[in-house]
Design a protein around this motif. Sequence first.
Motif, PDB file in Angstrom:
ATOM      1  N   ASP A 169       1.264   3.912  -3.066  1.00 58.44           N
ATOM      2  CA  ASP A 169       1.094   5.209  -3.006  1.00 58.44           C
ATOM      3  C   ASP A 169       2.049   6.676  -3.629  1.00 58.44           C
ATOM      4  N   SER A 204       0.514  -1.615   0.355  1.00 57.96           N
ATOM      5  CA  SER A 204      -0.239   0.069   0.724  1.00 57.96           C
ATOM      6  C   SER A 204       0.863   0.724  -0.360  1.00 57.96           C
ATOM      7  N   SER A 205       2.100   1.010   0.869  1.00 60.46           N
ATOM      8  CA  SER A 205       2.331   2.211   0.708  1.00 60.46           C
ATOM      9  C   SER A 205       3.705   3.234  -0.691  1.00 60.46           C
TER      10      SER A 205
END
Length: 779
Positions: A217, A213-214
Amino acid sequence: DVYKRQVSTQSTGSQDDTLMEFTELEQRDGVRFSFNVWPSSRLEASRAAVPFGCVWAPTRALNDLLVLQYEPVLCKSCKAVLNPYARIDFQAKSWMCPFCFKQTAFPPHYAGISETALPGELMQGVTTVEYDLPQARVLLPPSIVFVVDTVLIKEELAAVVQSLVNAITLLPEHVRIGLVTFGKDVFVWELGQSDLLTSHMIRGDSNQPVTASSLQDMLFSPAAGGRGVSHSRNQMMDAMFLVSREHCEFQLSTVLEELEPADWPHPLDEREPRCTGAAVSAASALLELGAGCVGSRIVLLTGGPCTVGAGTVASIKLADKLRSHHDLAKSNAPYSAAAEAFYQSVADRMNKAGQVCDLFGMSLDQFGLLEMRFLVEQTGGNLVNHEAFRGGVQGEVFRESLLKLFETSEDGHLQMCYNGSIEVRTGPEFKVCGAIGPVVSQKKNHSSVSEIEVGIGGTRAWTMTGLDATSSISLYFEITNAANNPIKNRPMQLQLLCHYTTPDGSARLRVTTVARRWAGPKQNSEVGQSFDQETAAVLVARMVSWRAQREQVFDVMRWLDRMLIRVCSKFGIYKKDDASSFSLPANLSIFPQFMFHLRRSQFLQVFNSSPDETAYFRYHLMRQNVQNCLVMIQPTLYSYSLTAPPTPVLLDNSHVLPDRVLLLDAFFWLTVWTGETIASWRNDGYHEQPGYENVKQLIEEPAVDVRQLMDGRLPVPRLIETDQHKSQARFLLHKLNPSITHVNQPGGYGQSKNELVYTDDVSLQVFFSHLGKLAVQGQ
């Protein structure tokens, strides 16, 4: 029910299998047992001392393997697969499972089954079959992310780049490729067709791993500096970060050739900053963001220890040395525990995502393999450790190993399998204790699981993410049948199942169902006669190596010695308390020799080895096939002379003579040793003169055999060429049985023609003599 026929080739212990060589059985089924006749009670099994188990190569290439284009028929009770040992009721169209003895009806498409019309899995002698299973969805081609350390000197980085460019050309065009480089920070490169070389930087000094997820982003969120998502995430990944070789080869080669060594300013008394942990977690997250594919690999190339961020294994201060075995024993390794926890968490992520990690660690000093070993241990990847990326006098270990990793088969696919899942089905008389190998427990408890754990126990199913033709695991069993419960007219039966994905995306299930005989109360002598000393040596070696990682080596050595004494006392031939009468049957005669060399090996003797080297040796012992493991335990020695053809000889220093050339194969390295006389002839150029063709042939013959040994092995062994009395002759001498030393040299001091070994170690002859004395006493 009326059972008209039992389709079986071994159910009564046919003599064909008794007479077949163990290697022939291995070529048929890919499995070898320590004993091929098992005692029928727990009591008798405990007296055998050697563990009852097998070494299984789940994806070994087998002779005449039958591939079935339909799904298997399962027992409705225990989920065992239909096999030749099932009892078939042709009238009722049902079969009795040989493991749980429950009746199961055949599916409708088996309606035409009869004694003369049998499906492939019931044919006589077909004990191993593969099912080609339908895929639930279409998978993308394999993905490979190269993770390249740039904290290298210019010459080392150039060697890395050149080897990578050559290796990439070997990959099939459809394979998807990603690139991550790292130094003080991590850089994820875009490989899509573009006029600009673009990378996304991730800070390397964070103590938190990079998650999917990081990373998403960072790559796609405009707020975080990403490009934004103009198409679906999978489309963006395929177009930019995981691109097929045919579409990214030029861009990838350009990026690699433009790489410069990371020269971040740092004081001279500090190590260079290197964020290996962040780079590995970023590569794993990158693969997690990609669409489902046949298989995923991370190829990590590193040249030193991680010094910043998550996974740090060494202090930034050069004055703080990397941990040694002594430091670990004294709990004086401040970074090890946290680093091991980090890399194990990353390995767990990889395992769940079906990712494999191949690790190439090239450094004169340690680089943190002890802590990073989980990346390969839990994914089944390849591990190569050497002094440098550049080739030298010891061969092109890195370059040749990398090229061999990406060799393709005749049909153009990489020789790798993915997403392995292994299960074991046992009969009611014995239980599974555990497995040792590059596997992870699936935590599937069952009544067939023993309370005694050996290796990774407490389950009957394991995950083996990465597999190839040489991958193997050891399975250990406990015989639980009581002595007052005789086994009549029923063989010992074991079923091994392996689900895996082939390189072309096919889902396969390999089913191996084997049977061995039970020895009755008056047939215990047959247990010893069925002993396979090579497989037993590997099972014991893996067991003690596993324990040595977790216990005191002294305690492990004591267990090993007591086990050997009990084995010789149980199966030896002797008169009570008469050591001169002691002898061993032929099928047990070499086992003490294996144990002698195991006691002296790098798996147990850690003196003069770093923790990284020990972890490297032990990993390959637990992963390679039986033959390769035997070479690690007891190296092979070949002798070349002017008077005889090349001959395998005993691993003994009596063969170290000045008119000989010796070739030692220790798996991890090959040593070509030239005697003093032959070396002087070579230095004087006699082999280049007319009339001395025999000398030239003597000097060149070992080189041909070395090439053959290297061609069939991954990792490629390093080559050590030395002469008698030179410093590197130690690579040969320390592996030899010291039968001739400064204490017992024949003819008195200075009179022996043999190379003397100055050591306090006992010789094999003394070892065997003491073993016989203790065995005849029943100790």
